[in-house]
Design a protein around this motif. Structure first.
Motif, PDB file in Angstrom:
ATOM      1  N   VAL A   1      50.298  28.707  66.876  1.00  0.00           N
ATOM      2  CA  VAL A   1      51.277  28.408  67.918  1.00  0.00           C
ATOM      3  C   VAL A   1      52.447  27.613  67.334  1.00  0.00           C
ATOM      4  CG1 VAL A   1      51.640  27.100  70.051  1.00  0.00           C
ATOM      5  CG2 VAL A   1      49.668  28.603  69.835  1.00  0.00           C
ATOM      6  N   LEU A   2      52.171  26.655  66.472  1.00  0.00           N
ATOM      7  CA  LEU A   2      53.247  25.893  65.833  1.00  0.00           C
ATOM      8  C   LEU A   2      54.097  26.781  64.926  1.00  0.00           C
ATOM      9  CD1 LEU A   2      51.452  22.530  64.990  1.00  0.00           C
ATOM     10  CD2 LEU A   2      53.148  22.976  66.776  1.00  0.00           C
TER      11      LEU A   2
ATOM     12  N   ALA B   1      54.592  29.990  65.392  1.00  0.00           N
ATOM     13  CA  ALA B   1      55.406  30.801  66.297  1.00  0.00           C
ATOM     14  C   ALA B   1      56.599  30.010  66.807  1.00  0.00           C
ATOM     15  CB  ALA B   1      54.557  31.295  67.469  1.00  0.00           C
ATOM     16  N   GLY B   2      56.405  28.733  67.062  1.00  0.00           N
ATOM     17  CA  GLY B   2      57.526  27.885  67.471  1.00  0.00           C
ATOM     18  C   GLY B   2      58.561  27.745  66.366  1.00  0.00           C
TER      19      GLY B   2
ATOM     20  N   ALA C   1      62.030  28.802  70.501  1.00  0.00           N
ATOM     21  CA  ALA C   1      60.783  28.187  70.033  1.00  0.00           C
ATOM     22  C   ALA C   1      59.798  28.050  71.190  1.00  0.00           C
ATOM     23  CB  ALA C   1      61.065  26.830  69.404  1.00  0.00           C
TER      24      ALA C   1
ATOM     25  N   MET D   1      56.205  29.978  71.436  1.00  0.00           N
ATOM     26  CA  MET D   1      54.972  29.203  71.581  1.00  0.00           C
ATOM     27  C   MET D   1      54.235  29.577  72.869  1.00  0.00           C
ATOM     28  SD  MET D   1      56.358  25.556  70.187  1.00  0.00           S
ATOM     29  CE  MET D   1      54.807  24.684  70.171  1.00  0.00           C
ATOM     30  N   THR D   2      54.976  29.803  73.948  1.00  0.00           N
ATOM     31  CA  THR D   2      54.355  30.152  75.221  1.00  0.00           C
ATOM     32  C   THR D   2      53.672  31.513  75.150  1.00  0.00           C
ATOM     33  OG1 THR D   2      56.005  28.860  76.411  1.00  0.00           O
ATOM     34  CG2 THR D   2      54.794  30.498  77.683  1.00  0.00           C
TER      35      THR D   2
ATOM     36  N   THR E   1      52.689  33.170  72.434  1.00  0.00           N
ATOM     37  CA  THR E   1      51.572  33.122  71.484  1.00  0.00           C
ATOM     38  C   THR E   1      50.366  32.414  72.082  1.00  0.00           C
ATOM     39  OG1 THR E   1      53.147  33.100  69.657  1.00  0.00           O
ATOM     40  CG2 THR E   1      50.901  32.435  69.157  1.00  0.00           C
ATOM     41  N   ALA E   2      50.587  31.276  72.736  1.00  0.00           N
ATOM     42  CA  ALA E   2      49.476  30.544  73.349  1.00  0.00           C
ATOM     43  C   ALA E   2      48.830  31.366  74.468  1.00  0.00           C
ATOM     44  CB  ALA E   2      49.964  29.211  73.891  1.00  0.00           C
TER      45      ALA E   2
END
Length: 89
Positions: free
Chosen positions: A21-22, A24-25, A58, A62-63, A65-66
């Motif tokens: 997730v990080l 992806a951000g 970002a 992150m959203t 991916t999570a």
């Protein structure tokens, strides 16, 4: 004497999920920083509209991916419940 022990892999999956997730951000921030048309709003299926800034991209990365990881881990949890029920048969 049985020395077999069971080790849970959940902490490993949680750590890998946080790292992904990080990442992806970070990739979203790079895409937002290098976006060519900053004045154009991005539409997602005609519902969401936001500017292509490093922060918004970002957050979007992150959203998404999570959400995908949560869905996959949830499906694995459900499948594992049914798998444990079949062991006694």
């Amino acid at each position: 004497m049985n020395t077999d022990s069971t080790i849970s892999s959940r902490p490993i999956f949680a750590a890998v999920s946080v790292i992904v997730v990080l990442l992806a951000g970070g990739i979203g921030a790079v895409v937002g920083a290098s976006g060519q048309e900053r004045s154009v709003a991005m539409d997602l299926l005609g519902v969401v509209s936001f500017q292509m800034t490093p922060v918004s991209m970002a957050a979007f990365g992150m959203t998404v991916t999570a959400s995908v990881l949560a869905l996959l881990f949830g499906l694995v949890t459900v499948a594992a419940r049914y798998d444990d029920a079949g062991k006694g048969v």
